[in-house]
Write a protein that holds these residues in place. Structure first.
Motif, mmCIF file in Angstrom:
data_model
loop_
_atom_site.group_PDB
_atom_site.id
_atom_site.type_symbol
_atom_site.label_atom_id
_atom_site.label_comp_id
_atom_site.label_asym_id
_atom_site.label_seq_id
_atom_site.Cartn_x
_atom_site.Cartn_y
_atom_site.Cartn_z
ATOM 1 N N ALA A 186 0.838 -1.201 0.000
ATOM 2 C CA ALA A 186 0.000 0.000 0.000
ATOM 3 C C ALA A 186 0.874 1.252 0.000
ATOM 4 C CB ALA A 186 -0.943 -0.019 1.203
ATOM 5 N N ALA A 187 1.951 1.245 0.799
ATOM 6 C CA ALA A 187 2.819 2.412 0.910
ATOM 7 C C ALA A 187 3.559 2.684 -0.398
ATOM 8 C CB ALA A 187 3.818 2.207 2.046
ATOM 9 N N ILE A 188 4.094 1.611 -1.011
ATOM 10 C CA ILE A 188 4.846 1.773 -2.269
ATOM 11 C C ILE A 188 3.934 2.324 -3.359
ATOM 12 C CG2 ILE A 188 5.907 0.471 -4.164
ATOM 13 C CD1 ILE A 188 7.200 -1.309 -1.955
ATOM 14 N N ASN A 189 2.706 1.784 -3.431
ATOM 15 C CA ASN A 189 1.757 2.252 -4.444
ATOM 16 C C ASN A 189 1.439 3.732 -4.255
ATOM 17 O OD1 ASN A 189 -0.055 1.553 -6.701
ATOM 18 N ND2 ASN A 189 -1.629 2.223 -5.265
ATOM 19 N N LEU A 190 1.253 4.143 -2.996
ATOM 20 C CA LEU A 190 0.947 5.547 -2.708
ATOM 21 C C LEU A 190 2.130 6.443 -3.075
ATOM 22 C CD1 LEU A 190 -0.945 7.683 -1.465
ATOM 23 C CD2 LEU A 190 0.111 7.221 0.741
ATOM 24 N N ILE A 191 3.345 6.004 -2.685
ATOM 25 C CA ILE A 191 4.544 6.798 -2.981
ATOM 26 C C ILE A 191 4.760 6.906 -4.486
ATOM 27 C CG2 ILE A 191 7.074 6.802 -2.813
ATOM 28 C CD1 ILE A 191 6.639 5.522 0.032
ATOM 29 N N LEU A 192 4.565 5.770 -5.198
ATOM 30 C CA LEU A 192 4.702 5.770 -6.666
ATOM 31 C C LEU A 192 3.746 6.765 -7.301
ATOM 32 C CD1 LEU A 192 5.134 2.185 -8.170
ATOM 33 C CD2 LEU A 192 6.489 4.228 -8.615
ATOM 34 N N LEU A 193 2.493 6.737 -6.832
ATOM 35 C CA LEU A 193 1.476 7.628 -7.388
ATOM 36 C C LEU A 193 1.864 9.085 -7.154
ATOM 37 C CD1 LEU A 193 -1.306 8.039 -8.723
ATOM 38 C CD2 LEU A 193 -2.331 7.914 -6.458
ATOM 39 N N LEU A 194 2.234 9.416 -5.916
ATOM 40 C CA LEU A 194 2.587 10.797 -5.577
ATOM 41 C C LEU A 194 3.832 11.245 -6.349
ATOM 42 C CD1 LEU A 194 1.932 10.857 -1.715
ATOM 43 C CD2 LEU A 194 0.479 11.756 -3.552
ATOM 44 N N PHE A 195 4.849 10.353 -6.388
ATOM 45 C CA PHE A 195 6.096 10.693 -7.067
ATOM 46 C C PHE A 195 5.867 10.922 -8.561
ATOM 47 C CE2 PHE A 195 10.038 9.554 -9.281
ATOM 48 C CZ PHE A 195 10.918 10.414 -8.659
ATOM 49 N N ASN A 196 5.081 10.012 -9.178
ATOM 50 C CA ASN A 196 4.819 10.126 -10.613
ATOM 51 C C ASN A 196 4.020 11.373 -10.975
ATOM 52 O OD1 ASN A 196 5.960 8.377 -12.456
ATOM 53 N ND2 ASN A 196 4.716 6.660 -11.772
ATOM 54 N N MET A 197 3.274 11.890 -10.000
ATOM 55 C CA MET A 197 2.446 13.053 -10.288
ATOM 56 C C MET A 197 3.194 14.373 -10.061
ATOM 57 S SD MET A 197 -0.149 11.953 -11.695
ATOM 58 C CE MET A 197 -1.152 13.425 -11.843
ATOM 59 N N LEU A 198 4.456 14.298 -9.636
ATOM 60 C CA LEU A 198 5.259 15.519 -9.554
ATOM 61 C C LEU A 198 5.328 16.133 -10.957
ATOM 62 C CD1 LEU A 198 8.299 14.455 -7.306
ATOM 63 C CD2 LEU A 198 6.428 15.983 -6.664
#
Ligand SMILES: [Zn+2]
Ligand SMILES: [Zn+2]
Length: 244
Positions: A73-85
């Motif tokens: 769950a954490a990796i998916n959230l971080i990936l989403l946030l990072f990719n949306m930079l």
């Protein structure tokens, strides 16, 4: 020409699909938004799975499985946030470019996000040094490389977006090729025409203009002076296919 993902580059945080831009920003937007959308759909699934399992007491019965679900769950959230930079070529940066494309055109929007991306590179480098994380340095180098490529591509696109010009004519003073189109107006009859297709003769009233002013440097020259009078080089130019 449609969009196609023709290159997948694997790097520490997963795959990024590079999409060859088709002519319309809407199509680009959809092809890029697909990645973050998958992450967004997975978000409630992964978080929900963890919450449900945690409430069932998984931490006591199987702490490893509990830890695993939390990590997913954490990796998916971080990936989403990072990719949306909004840093090109991250998905967020490409989405920003597609949105700007609607307003300021393809070349300028790519130019803008490449420059914003370079600012992101500086931030990544600062963070890499501060956190002493080597992978942030790798991301910085990768981002810098892609932004530089984007910047160069934007310059090529900008040149292609420019209006067509008379390649066979050039200003004797500044050597600029005149624009193609009815940009000249006859002072006698008011007709608008392209003086380089009519050899400085008004198609409305037949008035012959002794000189033609350069739109770039404003200096006036007789129409023949705009053309290469050396017959040999003129023929060579004619026989040689125009290259871009
Ligand atoms: Zn000129
Ligand atoms: Zn006229």
């Amino acid at each position: 020409m449609g969009g196609r993902a023709d290159e997948i580059v694997l790097w520490p945080l997963g795959g990024i699909a590079f999409v060859q831009p088709p002519a319309r920003p809407g199509a680009v937007l959809w092809s890029i938004a697909a990645g973050p959308l998958v992450n967004a759909v997975l978000l409630p699934v992964t978080i929900g799975a963890y919450i449900v399992a945690h409430a069932q007491g998984l931490q006591e019965t199987n702490p490893d499985a509990d830890h695993f679900l939390h990590a997913i769950a954490a990796i998916n959230l971080i990936l989403l946030l990072f990719n949306m930079l909004p840093i090109y070529p991250l998905d967020g940066g490409q989405i920003l470019q597609a949105l700007l494309w609607f307003v300021i055109g393809q070349a300028t929007s790519l130019m803008v996000v490449s420059i914003i991306g370079m600012v992101g590179v500086v931030a990544f480098i600062g963070l890499a040094i501060y956190q002493e994380e080597w992978w942030l340095g790798v991301i910085a180098a990768f981002t810098a490389f892609r932004c530089w490529a984007g910047f160069q591509q934007a310059r090529v696109l900008a040149r292609l977006e420019q209006p067509p010009r008379h390649r066979d004519a050039a200003c004797p003073s500044c050597e600029a090729h005149p624009l193609k189109g009815p940009f000249w107006q006859c002072e006698q009859c008011g007709a608008r025409f392209d003086t380089f297709t009519h050899q400085a003769e008004c198609p409305g009233c037949g008035k012959q203009f002794p000189t033609t002013a350069c739109p770039e440097c404003q200096r006036a020259h007789p129409i023949w002076a705009w053309y290469d009078t050396d017959e040999k080089s003129a023929r060579a130019e004619w026989e040689e296919p125009e290259q871009r």
